[in-house]
Scaffold this motif. Structure first.
Motif, PDB file in Angstrom:
ATOM      1  N   ARG A  55       0.970  -1.274   0.047  1.00 22.04           N
ATOM      2  CA  ARG A  55      -0.085   0.035  -0.056  1.00 22.04           C
ATOM      3  C   ARG A  55       0.785   1.238   0.055  1.00 22.04           C
ATOM      4  O   ARG A  55       0.206   2.265  -0.654  1.00 22.04           O
ATOM      5  CB  ARG A  55      -0.874   0.094   1.171  1.00 22.04           C
ATOM      6  CG  ARG A  55      -2.222  -0.972   1.118  1.00 22.04           C
ATOM      7  CD  ARG A  55      -3.202  -0.558   2.095  1.00 22.04           C
ATOM      8  NE  ARG A  55      -2.592  -0.909   3.509  1.00 22.04           N
ATOM      9  CZ  ARG A  55      -2.669  -2.118   4.124  1.00 22.04           C
ATOM     10  NH1 ARG A  55      -3.459  -2.925   3.650  1.00 22.04           N
ATOM     11  NH2 ARG A  55      -2.382  -2.085   5.302  1.00 22.04           N
ATOM     12  N   PHE A  56       1.820   1.230   0.817  1.00 22.90           N
ATOM     13  CA  PHE A  56       3.003   2.414   0.761  1.00 22.90           C
ATOM     14  C   PHE A  56       3.421   2.496  -0.413  1.00 22.90           C
ATOM     15  O   PHE A  56       3.286   3.926  -0.956  1.00 22.90           O
ATOM     16  CB  PHE A  56       3.921   2.107   1.911  1.00 22.90           C
ATOM     17  CG  PHE A  56       5.173   3.150   1.700  1.00 22.90           C
ATOM     18  CD1 PHE A  56       5.040   4.224   2.130  1.00 22.90           C
ATOM     19  CD2 PHE A  56       6.270   2.609   1.187  1.00 22.90           C
ATOM     20  CE1 PHE A  56       6.120   5.078   1.817  1.00 22.90           C
ATOM     21  CE2 PHE A  56       7.310   3.305   0.917  1.00 22.90           C
ATOM     22  CZ  PHE A  56       7.213   4.693   1.304  1.00 22.90           C
ATOM     23  N   ILE A  57       4.005   1.661  -1.297  1.00 21.23           N
ATOM     24  CA  ILE A  57       4.512   1.829  -2.350  1.00 21.23           C
ATOM     25  C   ILE A  57       3.923   2.235  -3.632  1.00 21.23           C
ATOM     26  O   ILE A  57       4.121   3.015  -4.221  1.00 21.23           O
ATOM     27  CB  ILE A  57       5.774   0.686  -2.702  1.00 21.23           C
ATOM     28  CG1 ILE A  57       6.780   1.400  -3.736  1.00 21.23           C
ATOM     29  CG2 ILE A  57       4.975  -0.490  -3.196  1.00 21.23           C
ATOM     30  CD1 ILE A  57       7.509   2.462  -3.285  1.00 21.23           C
ATOM     31  N   ILE A  58       2.938   1.523  -3.458  1.00 25.24           N
ATOM     32  CA  ILE A  58       1.754   2.027  -4.598  1.00 25.24           C
ATOM     33  C   ILE A  58       1.258   3.526  -4.658  1.00 25.24           C
ATOM     34  O   ILE A  58       1.267   4.177  -5.544  1.00 25.24           O
ATOM     35  CB  ILE A  58       0.604   1.081  -4.767  1.00 25.24           C
ATOM     36  CG1 ILE A  58       0.908  -0.396  -5.164  1.00 25.24           C
ATOM     37  CG2 ILE A  58      -0.621   1.470  -5.599  1.00 25.24           C
ATOM     38  CD1 ILE A  58       1.694  -0.363  -6.579  1.00 25.24           C
ATOM     39  N   THR A  59       0.906   3.815  -3.256  1.00 17.76           N
ATOM     40  CA  THR A  59       0.330   4.980  -3.015  1.00 17.76           C
ATOM     41  C   THR A  59       1.553   6.253  -3.290  1.00 17.76           C
ATOM     42  O   THR A  59       1.325   7.329  -3.916  1.00 17.76           O
ATOM     43  CB  THR A  59      -0.168   5.301  -1.514  1.00 17.76           C
ATOM     44  OG1 THR A  59      -0.970   4.280  -1.118  1.00 17.76           O
ATOM     45  CG2 THR A  59      -0.558   6.640  -1.014  1.00 17.76           C
ATOM     46  N   ALA A 231       0.222   7.355 -19.792  1.00 20.71           N
ATOM     47  CA  ALA A 231      -0.034   6.392 -18.783  1.00 20.71           C
ATOM     48  C   ALA A 231       0.916   5.549 -18.240  1.00 20.71           C
ATOM     49  O   ALA A 231       1.955   5.277 -19.211  1.00 20.71           O
ATOM     50  CB  ALA A 231      -1.164   5.364 -18.903  1.00 20.71           C
ATOM     51  N   ILE A 232       1.413   5.141 -16.953  1.00 13.35           N
ATOM     52  CA  ILE A 232       2.426   4.285 -16.452  1.00 13.35           C
ATOM     53  C   ILE A 232       1.777   3.309 -15.875  1.00 13.35           C
ATOM     54  O   ILE A 232       0.994   3.485 -14.660  1.00 13.35           O
ATOM     55  CB  ILE A 232       3.840   4.954 -15.697  1.00 13.35           C
ATOM     56  CG1 ILE A 232       4.201   6.171 -16.708  1.00 13.35           C
ATOM     57  CG2 ILE A 232       4.649   3.947 -15.031  1.00 13.35           C
ATOM     58  CD1 ILE A 232       5.312   6.805 -15.587  1.00 13.35           C
ATOM     59  N   ARG A 233       2.331   1.944 -15.995  1.00 14.41           N
ATOM     60  CA  ARG A 233       1.848   0.870 -15.395  1.00 14.41           C
ATOM     61  C   ARG A 233       2.905   0.147 -14.594  1.00 14.41           C
ATOM     62  O   ARG A 233       4.120  -0.188 -15.188  1.00 14.41           O
ATOM     63  CB  ARG A 233       1.004  -0.225 -16.302  1.00 14.41           C
ATOM     64  CG  ARG A 233       0.497  -1.567 -15.952  1.00 14.41           C
ATOM     65  CD  ARG A 233       0.003  -2.447 -16.779  1.00 14.41           C
ATOM     66  NE  ARG A 233      -1.361  -1.733 -17.370  1.00 14.41           N
ATOM     67  CZ  ARG A 233      -1.935  -1.981 -18.293  1.00 14.41           C
ATOM     68  NH1 ARG A 233      -1.572  -3.204 -19.213  1.00 14.41           N
ATOM     69  NH2 ARG A 233      -3.033  -1.492 -18.644  1.00 14.41           N
ATOM     70  N   ILE A 234       2.814  -0.077 -13.420  1.00  8.87           N
ATOM     71  CA  ILE A 234       3.967  -0.676 -12.589  1.00  8.87           C
ATOM     72  C   ILE A 234       3.336  -1.919 -11.822  1.00  8.87           C
ATOM     73  O   ILE A 234       2.267  -2.316 -11.726  1.00  8.87           O
ATOM     74  CB  ILE A 234       4.551   0.445 -11.626  1.00  8.87           C
ATOM     75  CG1 ILE A 234       3.112   0.727 -10.602  1.00  8.87           C
ATOM     76  CG2 ILE A 234       5.152   1.561 -12.189  1.00  8.87           C
ATOM     77  CD1 ILE A 234       3.796   1.635  -9.609  1.00  8.87           C
ATOM     78  N   THR A 274      -1.912   1.265 -12.472  1.00  4.12           N
ATOM     79  CA  THR A 274      -1.845   1.969 -13.578  1.00  4.12           C
ATOM     80  C   THR A 274      -2.162   3.225 -13.273  1.00  4.12           C
ATOM     81  O   THR A 274      -3.299   3.568 -12.730  1.00  4.12           O
ATOM     82  CB  THR A 274      -2.980   1.403 -14.759  1.00  4.12           C
ATOM     83  OG1 THR A 274      -2.537   0.010 -15.016  1.00  4.12           O
ATOM     84  CG2 THR A 274      -2.542   2.171 -16.094  1.00  4.12           C
ATOM     85  N   ILE A 275      -1.247   4.311 -13.533  1.00  2.06           N
ATOM     86  CA  ILE A 275      -1.324   5.366 -13.374  1.00  2.06           C
ATOM     87  C   ILE A 275      -1.693   6.348 -14.655  1.00  2.06           C
ATOM     88  O   ILE A 275      -0.572   6.397 -15.595  1.00  2.06           O
ATOM     89  CB  ILE A 275      -0.062   6.125 -12.476  1.00  2.06           C
ATOM     90  CG1 ILE A 275       0.114   5.076 -11.327  1.00  2.06           C
ATOM     91  CG2 ILE A 275      -0.119   7.492 -12.156  1.00  2.06           C
ATOM     92  CD1 ILE A 275       1.564   5.263 -10.697  1.00  2.06           C
ATOM     93  N   THR A 276      -2.413   7.331 -14.579  1.00  2.00           N
ATOM     94  CA  THR A 276      -2.693   8.035 -15.841  1.00  2.00           C
ATOM     95  C   THR A 276      -1.982   9.566 -15.701  1.00  2.00           C
ATOM     96  O   THR A 276      -1.922   9.964 -14.528  1.00  2.00           O
ATOM     97  CB  THR A 276      -4.257   8.476 -16.013  1.00  2.00           C
ATOM     98  OG1 THR A 276      -4.905   7.430 -16.315  1.00  2.00           O
ATOM     99  CG2 THR A 276      -4.454   9.636 -17.066  1.00  2.00           C
TER     100      THR A 276
END
Length: 289
Positions: A55-59, A231-234, A274-276
């Motif tokens: 949760r920390f790293i995704i946020t 967008a970036i998907r990690i 996925t981050i827009t």
């Protein structure tokens, strides 16, 4: 004269053996419960640690990547020692940095890891500090052109920040010249990145929607053909920090990579998002075909 004798009685050998056997069974059951509780506690602790780390790293990455491509020439806090119009054009057109984008530190940029190795991602934006929290010589209230690079060293996710003007050869670094990275997260088994790009000529509109997701090594050709990353998907595979030994560990497939099976029989958990890049997307929406 009569003599009275008191008879003595006790446990027979059979009774003692039965008692000992029952005692061993009860003791064994108690030990088994204690061991089971210990394993459960360690498993729960390991699961909790991976959930918290995930949760920390995704946020954090979501919050920082959302700002990629941000540059506001009207912001009163923006440092104007350089030509901000030209700088704005560079940042908005390079939300994702690639190796060779800068004359200085030309290795800074997003890169695809070879044969399933960890990827590296770099973004450009206007901010008050770099990803390490450094002002890089600017005053407390000033904002400036920042480049943040994220990568895995061993099993540790790190970031290092740069003054974009230093990278472009417009000024000399005055603070943290070594650009030493800072640790973001431990126990990172794998870190993979894909980039969603759009092209108004392909979509036939100005929606800015991604038409496909590609790896960093495919971006130069896409950008040369008027495409843009929107967008970036990690994907991040994390290992629990508690000493839990599992009989088997499942395979994990991160984005486009071949499925991997960690050799360490510990608890692992996969996190994806996925981050827009809203600044880049809005830029593409404003363009005419």
């Amino acid at each position: 004269m009569k003599v009275f004798t008191r008879s003595q009685s006790g446990f027979s050998l059979v009774e003692i053996m039965i008692t000992l056997a029952l005692g061993l069974l009860i003791t064994g059951a108690i030990i088994q419960v204690l061991v089971s509780n210990s394993l459960t506690e360690r498993l729960n602790r390991s699961l909790a640690s991976t959930q918290e780390s995930g949760r920390f790293i995704i946020t954090r990455l979501r919050n920082e990547f959302l700002m990629a491509g941000l540059y506001d020439v009207l912001d009163p806090a923006l440092n104007t020692d350089q030509d901000i119009v030209l700088e704005s054009a560079f940042v908005t057109n390079h939300p994702v940095i690639l190796p060779g984008d800068f004359a200085v530190f030309n290795d800074v940029g997003s890169a695809q890891g070879a044969e399933g190795a960890n990827d590296k991602v770099a973004i450009a934006l206007q901010a008050q500090t770099d990803c390490r929290g450094y002002k890089l010589g600017y005053t407390a209230d000033e904002e400036f052109f920042v480049v943040n690079e994220y990568f895995v060293d061993g099993k540790v996710l790190k970031c290092r920040g740069f003054d974009g003007r230093v990278l472009r050869g417009q000024k000399v670094a005055v603070e943290h010249d070594g650009h030493s990275p800072t640790i973001i997260l431990d126990e990172v088994e794998s870190f993979q990145v894909q980039y969603g790009y759009t092209n108004n000529l392909i979509t036939g509109d100005n929606s800015g929607r991604p038409v496909s997701y590609v790896t960093a090594d495919q971006l130069p050709a896409i950008l040369a053909d008027n495409g843009q990353v929107v967008a970036i998907r990690i994907a991040v595979l994390l290992k629990g920090d508690a000493e839990v030994s599992l009989n088997s560990v499942p395979s994990f497939k991160l984005l486009n990579e071949t499925a991997i099976s960690p050799s360490d029989k510990r608890l692992f958990k996969l996190f994806e998002t996925t981050i827009t890049l809203r600044n880049a997307k809005n830029l593409m929406r404003s363009r005419k075909i």
